[in-house]
Design an enzyme around this catalytic site. Structure first.
Site, short mmCIF file in Angstrom:
data_model
loop_
_atom_site.label_atom_id
_atom_site.label_comp_id
_atom_site.label_asym_id
_atom_site.label_seq_id
_atom_site.Cartn_x
_atom_site.Cartn_y
_atom_site.Cartn_z
N THR A 342 0.85 -1.17 0.00
CA THR A 342 0.00 0.00 0.00
C THR A 342 0.89 1.22 0.00
OG1 THR A 342 -1.67 -1.21 1.30
CG2 THR A 342 -1.78 1.17 1.40
N GLY A 424 1.28 -1.41 5.07
CA GLY A 424 1.70 -2.52 5.91
C GLY A 424 0.63 -3.50 6.35
N GLY A 425 -0.50 -3.61 5.64
CA GLY A 425 -1.48 -4.62 5.98
C GLY A 425 -1.96 -4.51 7.42
#
Length: 529
Positions: A342, A424-425
């Site tokens: 992202t 970073g999820g």
């Protein structure tokens, strides 16, 4: 490119790539506002950081307007009308790469459209071609391959190389490019130029949309022309919590914004008084466990929620969750986390517009499918759907997948307005909490709050184990205390690890000056006018 900039009188921007920073700065210098600068940055970052995001992905915005109102622009793409469970009957899970992974409508451009409408309502005058020109030039003439693009192309080559269009677009002679090499995206440049001349709506309902649909049908994606023509992003009220320092905002379902806010609400109730010690880190980690468990129990398509997510932020619920946190011992943590790649970017201007924006493909390079006529790289966000009958997030036509994406914004009682976030999820809520508590709660200078060592709880990037990972700059005594408390601790070899995300913040101060900072872990920076 500087990582930290302060004292600017017109505005500031920050992004994980220096070319995106320069694109945003140039728009501010032309007299544009923070929303216009962000659209220019969003286009540029898709060119120079294609492993992290592209126009085939989604986006979410938090915007603070000069009148003090905070609104969200929600631009997630739903599953295509042919994305039915029986399409995947030969699979136990949805394939994460290839045409069957490219099962959701790209929403990002729809978000840009609403952002520019809001920009015009606040006095913006720059034409679209001015905003997109820097990205068009880079895509056509060539951009320099970043360290992270080179590394991730090599790391993921085996699973990406067979995806339609990937090798032709992102490999050189069938091999991953070297960092520092020059690459072009000529079809993508032509698409951006077409949009600049004919308008962004063409992406869904014009010539570009027709080409997208034809290529999607050709490769076997379940997204159809009709899915594109009826797509629209939407405005929404954000979620919010009240803290002693001010009001913090984040995005509602289908994003995990509720988890990010829960962590801060839980931490505030725990009454930690000192930064960086065991109590600070341990309490944030334990708050994270409570928040992510809640998220996984309730989060789904906003039209299918059992109840409004605001209930998870009510004082009674937060008080009950605080009671489950042990200040000395770690809770057990079996957890299957989501990975993701992202970009987060921030902008602020002295008219009072502050923007927190996040744009993503889900995994690195998304589905890997590059559509030849347009050069658009499609996301694989729909791989987060389940194929298990009765699952909370069962794949179905028109259903929105859950998102780890969540931009944050805080309006503080001291007059500061801060847009902040990270990639970073599942690490996004954790890094947001680290940045906020360090800077706002404990008064650490903004650049140091971003720079200081970070941690992430959970499996990351294909690792089979669930651990609490820490950068190597943490004090050894603190690491030992966390391990003794019961966490499965791993100290990474890197002092600055990409696993920890690429964080940043843009601040509008009450005296009218602006400040921004971005992460030394990334390839970007901050700039202002």
């Amino acid at each position: 490119m500087e990582l930290h900039t302060a004292g600017h009188r017109r505005g500031v921007v920050c992004a994980p790539h220096h070319e995106a920073v320069e694109a945003g700065r140039s728009i501010l210098a032309e007299g544009g506002n923070a929303l216009e600068a962000m659209v220019a940055m969003a286009a540029m970052i898709a060119v120079v950081y294609p492993h992290m995001n592209h126009l085939g992905g989604d986006g979410f915005w938090l915007i603070r307007f000069p009148n003090g109102r905070v609104r969200a622009i929600m631009a997630p793409g739903p599953a295509g009308q042919d994305a039915r469970p029986d399409l995947y009957r030969d699979y136990e899970t949805i394939p994460p790469r290839g045409p069957l992974a490219a099962l959701t409508v790209p929403g990002a451009i729809g978000g840009w459209m609403l952002a520019l409408e809001a920009a015009k309502a606040n006095g913006a005058t720059l034409p679209l071609d001015v905003l997109l020109l820097p990205a068009i030039v880079q895509a056509r003439n060539g951009y320099v391959v970043s360290r992270s693009q080179a590394q991730l192309t090599a790391d993921k080559l085996a699973e990406l190389s067979s995806a339609p269009g990937f090798a032709e677009t992102f490999l050189v002679g069938g091999k991953p490019p070297k960092a520092g090499a020059t690459m072009t995206q000529e079809a993508f440049a032509a698409t951006l130029r077409h949009l600049a001349l004919d308008g962004l709506d063409d992406f869904y309902r014009g010539d570009v949309g027709r080409e997208l649909a034809a290529d999607l049908d050709r490769i076997g994606s379940p997204v159809t022309r009709e899915d594109l023509t009826r797509y629209e992003a939407y405005l929404a009220e954000p979620l919010q919590i009240e803290l002693p320092s001010g009001t913090v905002y984040n995005t509602d379902a289908p994003t995990q914004g509720v988890a990010s806010l829960m962590i801060l609400a839980l931490f505030a109730r725990l009454g930690v008084t000192e930064a960086e010690g065991f109590d600070h880190i341990h309490c944030l980690v334990e708050a994270t466990k409570r928040a992510l468990r809640t998220r996984d129990r309730v989060l789904t398509d906003p039209n299918r929620l059992a109840h409004a997510l605001e209930r998870c932020l009510e004082p009674r619920f937060i008080a009950g969750e605080v009671m489950k946190i042990d200040r000395r011992k770690a809770a057990r943590w079996p957890f299957a986390s989501a990975e993701g790649d992202t970009v987060w970017m921030g902008a602020a201007d002295t008219t009072g517009v502050v923007v927190s924006y996040i744009q993503s493909l889900y995994w690195e390079f998304g589905s890997g499918c590059v559509l030849p006529a347009t050069g658009v790289l499609m996301q694989n966000r729909g791989a987060s759907f389940s194929l298990q009958r009765g699952a909370l997030n069962l794949v179905a036509p028109g259903r929105l997948p859950i998102h780890t994406l969540n931009p944050a914004l805080a309006v503080l009682k001291d007059g500061r307005i801060i847009a902040y976030g990270t990639m970073g999820g599942d690490g996004q809520p954790q890094t947001q909490a680290a940045l906020f508590t360090r800077h706002v709660t404990f008064g650490v200078p903004l650049d140091l709050a971003v720079d200081r060592p970070r941690w992430v709880l959970g499996r990351t990037w294909g690792d089979a184990q669930t651990r609490l990972r820490l950068e190597s700059r943490f004090d050894g005594n603190l690491v030992d205390r966390l391990a003794t408390a019961g966490d499965d601790v791993e100290v990474l070899s890197e002092p600055y690890s990409d696993i920890m995300g690429h964080a940043g913040a843009a601040v509008l101060h009450p005296d009218g000056t602006c400040e921004a900072v971005h992460d030394p872990r990334a390839d970007g920076g901050a700039a202002g006018v």
